[in-house]
Structures are given as structure tokens and as C-alpha cells.
Design an enzyme around this catalytic site. Sequence first.
Site, PDB file in Angstrom:
ATOM      1  N   CYS A 168       0.812  -1.227   0.000  1.00 33.94           N
ATOM      2  CA  CYS A 168       0.000   0.000   0.000  1.00 33.94           C
ATOM      3  C   CYS A 168       0.844   1.275   0.000  1.00 33.94           C
ATOM      4  O   CYS A 168       0.322   2.361  -0.239  1.00 33.94           O
ATOM      5  CB  CYS A 168      -0.965  -0.003   1.180  1.00 33.94           C
TER       6      CYS A 168
ATOM      7  N   HIS B 145      -3.099   7.143   2.435  1.00 33.29           N
ATOM      8  CA  HIS B 145      -3.528   5.861   1.867  1.00 33.29           C
ATOM      9  C   HIS B 145      -4.903   5.528   2.434  1.00 33.29           C
ATOM     10  O   HIS B 145      -5.110   5.563   3.648  1.00 33.29           O
ATOM     11  CB  HIS B 145      -2.510   4.781   2.200  1.00 33.29           C
TER      12      HIS B 145
ATOM     13  N   ASN C 177     -10.279   0.102   0.053  1.00 34.39           N
ATOM     14  CA  ASN C 177      -8.815   0.215   0.091  1.00 34.39           C
ATOM     15  C   ASN C 177      -8.280  -0.407  -1.194  1.00 34.39           C
ATOM     16  O   ASN C 177      -8.410  -1.610  -1.391  1.00 34.39           O
ATOM     17  CB  ASN C 177      -8.308  -0.509   1.340  1.00 34.39           C
TER      18      ASN C 177
END
Lengths: 378, 85
Positions: free
Chosen positions: A117, A257, A287
Site C-alpha cells: 500500500c 492511503h 482500500n
Amino acid sequence: MARFGHSGAAVIMGLGASLPPGVVTNQMLADRLDTSDEWIHSRTGIRERRVVARGVATSDLAVEAGARALRSAGCDDVDVVVLATTTPDHPCPATAPAVAARLGLDMRAAFDLGAVCSGFVYALAVGAGLIAGEIAERVLVIGAEAFSTIIDPEDRTTAAIFGDGAGAVVLRAGSATENGALLHFDLGSEGGLADLITVAGGGSKQRSSGVPPSRRDSYFGMQGKPVFKNAVLRMAQSSRAVLDRTGWDTIEWLVGHQANARILNAVADQLDLPRERAVMNLDRVGNTSAASIPLALTDWAAAGRFSPGDRIVLTAFGGGVTWGSTAFAWPELTVGHDRHLWPDERHNEGSDKHNSSPTRSSRDLLNERFASATEGTP
Amino acid sequence: MTDVRFTYDDLQAILVDDMAVEAEALTGPETTFDELGLDSLAGAELQVVLLTKFGIETDEDVHALRSVQETLDYLNQQTIPASAG
């Protein structure tokens, strides 16, 4: 020696994103797993996420996002393509050369980068370094994930969190005094925490063991609570590090993020920033790992929420564990409007090729994908 | 190392100021996290607050806490580095 300073700075000149049309709502997950819309939303802030149709891979999303970023930049050529992804089309070769070829960028340097990520911020740093080192004048940096392909459809936690998508920026050589110049980076990792976020099987460690991966080891796994704590602490610390270097006493936007709304709120709290300054679009896309930051940037930019000169910090935390942050002032940009980012507009599309009753088609898609979930590894 | 005594008022301040608990919902030490609307992620949020505001490192046991009293008992078994005091 690479120069960071008043010359050789990397400046953002284009931005674009791509989402697959298939929508998976919380209710659709609740229909087949022991969960509910309220449970998912209260713990993550997510209402729905996108998943690729059968046969669609990371490269397909990357090409669309890359094309939009190039169009936004008004250019058709770059020297290097860097693709941040956790879900490459194949273990070998890298996906970036195929993406470059499809974008008309054959013969250009192209490679993948993996920091889960945190991948997009790492890829921005690499792109900025290539420009500062005068190896490239222009770099296309893409974050793209078909993350649903490594999610266990029976795991109510990860299936609720992750989604698919892609985002990209075009960097050019410029001056650090310009809006859009990436001013400073803070990058880090802590390998002792590698087990927090993993796909345990499929790599050399499992293959050399001679034992086929278990079903569980074939899919993505995450230890939610320690990830939560480390994500908040590392993103806050890393953001502070770039803020110290820029000398900014505050910022207009924190683009973190898109891990979890409560993580982003906690990071904003740690930075004494009003929570509404933390950009959030995860309610609609979940996500999306390496794609999340450019997707959030595109979403906010297309909605006209950024003004030129706004001070922005990007910050990410991911598997490894890894983290990274950078800072820039918002440049004048025309982003490719991705209508699929906006639920309101989804239902008003006319002849668009994606407009085939999203909810029904995505349910079909899910049934099709999940019916075959036990056939083998993702 | 200095022992720190967490009082009910101290914990109330953390819950209300940092974890968005409604002050009226806190009726006493026996109040459960369920009653406060705190879910399974609250332990992780509490860990972050304790570390960043008080310099207290907590272990995995924090996730098993279910009431204000349990949390007070847990915190009062912890120690705080002198540097963070």
C-alpha cells in the site's frame, strides 16, 4: 549525484484514474458472509468497492489510468514507466513493459515496484530520483491493483476492505519553486513486522519448501489491530517528517492511503489537523492498495476541491511493513473525469460501454467469481 | 521508571476527548465498552492515544478489555518511561 533542490525537481503535470465498473456493496457482502452494512461501515467507513470482471487484470486498469494521466498532461511520451502494484499480471515478467507497450510507449524503460500500500509513494520517489539524476525528463508513475484477485472471498474482513482500481501521474523535470513540485520524501520500512500483511504462498519460500500452499496461504492475510496501530503511528510520524522539511506549519489537505476511515481520522488527530482536511473517498472504492492515493487525488481534483497552491501531504503505510510521505503544492491540472467514481452519475449514463446495470451485472460477476473460489488458488 | 496511577477521571478524559465517547454514557467504572459504543477497533485506538499522549506501550491484552474498570486495572499495572512523564 542526484540533485534535489531548485533544479531537477519532479513536477506533477498530469493525473488520471480508472475504476472497474463492477460494484460490490456492503449489502452484497452481507448476503453471503456473516457481516452487515453497519458492521463494515462503522469499522472501516466503506460502503462499496469495485472489483474487476473475470479476465480483467491489473494491466488493464493501469493502461486506462495511464492513458488518462497522459491526456491530462497533454503529452504522449515519457522516458520511464514505473508501476506500483501488489497484484502484477504474472509473477514474471513485470507488468509495466506490457502496460507501456499498450500506451504507445514501447522501447521506454518500464518496471514494477512493490511496497504494497506504500507502493505509489515509493514509485513517486523513484520517478523523482530518475528526474533528479537526469536519467529521465518525464516519468509515468502508476499505482494499479486487481486486489480482489488475492482476496479470500470467504474472509469477511479483507473482502469488506479491499477493492480494485488504478491511478497515475505524469512527472516532468522542473523547478522546486513550481506548484506540483515534489518537495521532500520520507520513506521507511520495518521488516520485523513483515507477518502483519502477507500473501504467504506463491513465492520462492513456499515453492522451495516443496509443499503446495494451503488455501489460506494462497490469499492475502492481515492482522488488523497491529496494522491499525502501526499505520496511524507511521503515517503521522512520516507526515511530520516531510512537514518539518518543507517548513510548512499546516497544510490544506492530507491525502493518506485509503486504508480505513478510522485510521485516517486518527492520523489527522495526531497531526492536529481537522478531520475534514483528510481526503477520503474510500467509502466508494474501499482500500485499493497502491492505487488508493492517485485515485483519491483524482476524485478530489475532479470534484474541484483542490485549489492551485493548496499545500498537500501524501502519506502511506503498507505491507513490509513500509511507509512513505511526500509534499507538494497543488498545480493547475485538468484531470480526466472518471464518471465511475461518482455513484450519482453511474445511474445517468447513456451509451457508455460500462453502463449495463452495474448492480445486477456486478452481482452476476460476484456469483461467477465466488462460485469458483474453491477451485484453487487465486 | 515511575508508576502511574490512572484514575477514573483520567480515563474518562481519554474516552471523551480522544475516542469520541459521549460523557453522559459514562455512568461509572462498571460501564462496559459495549455500552459506550466502542467496538473491536477501540483497543487499537486506545493504544495509539496511550502511546502518543502518555508514552505508554501496551500489549495485545489491551484488545481483551471490555469495561472501564478492567481498563483502569490494566493501565495501573503498566509502567511509564520516565522520559515520557
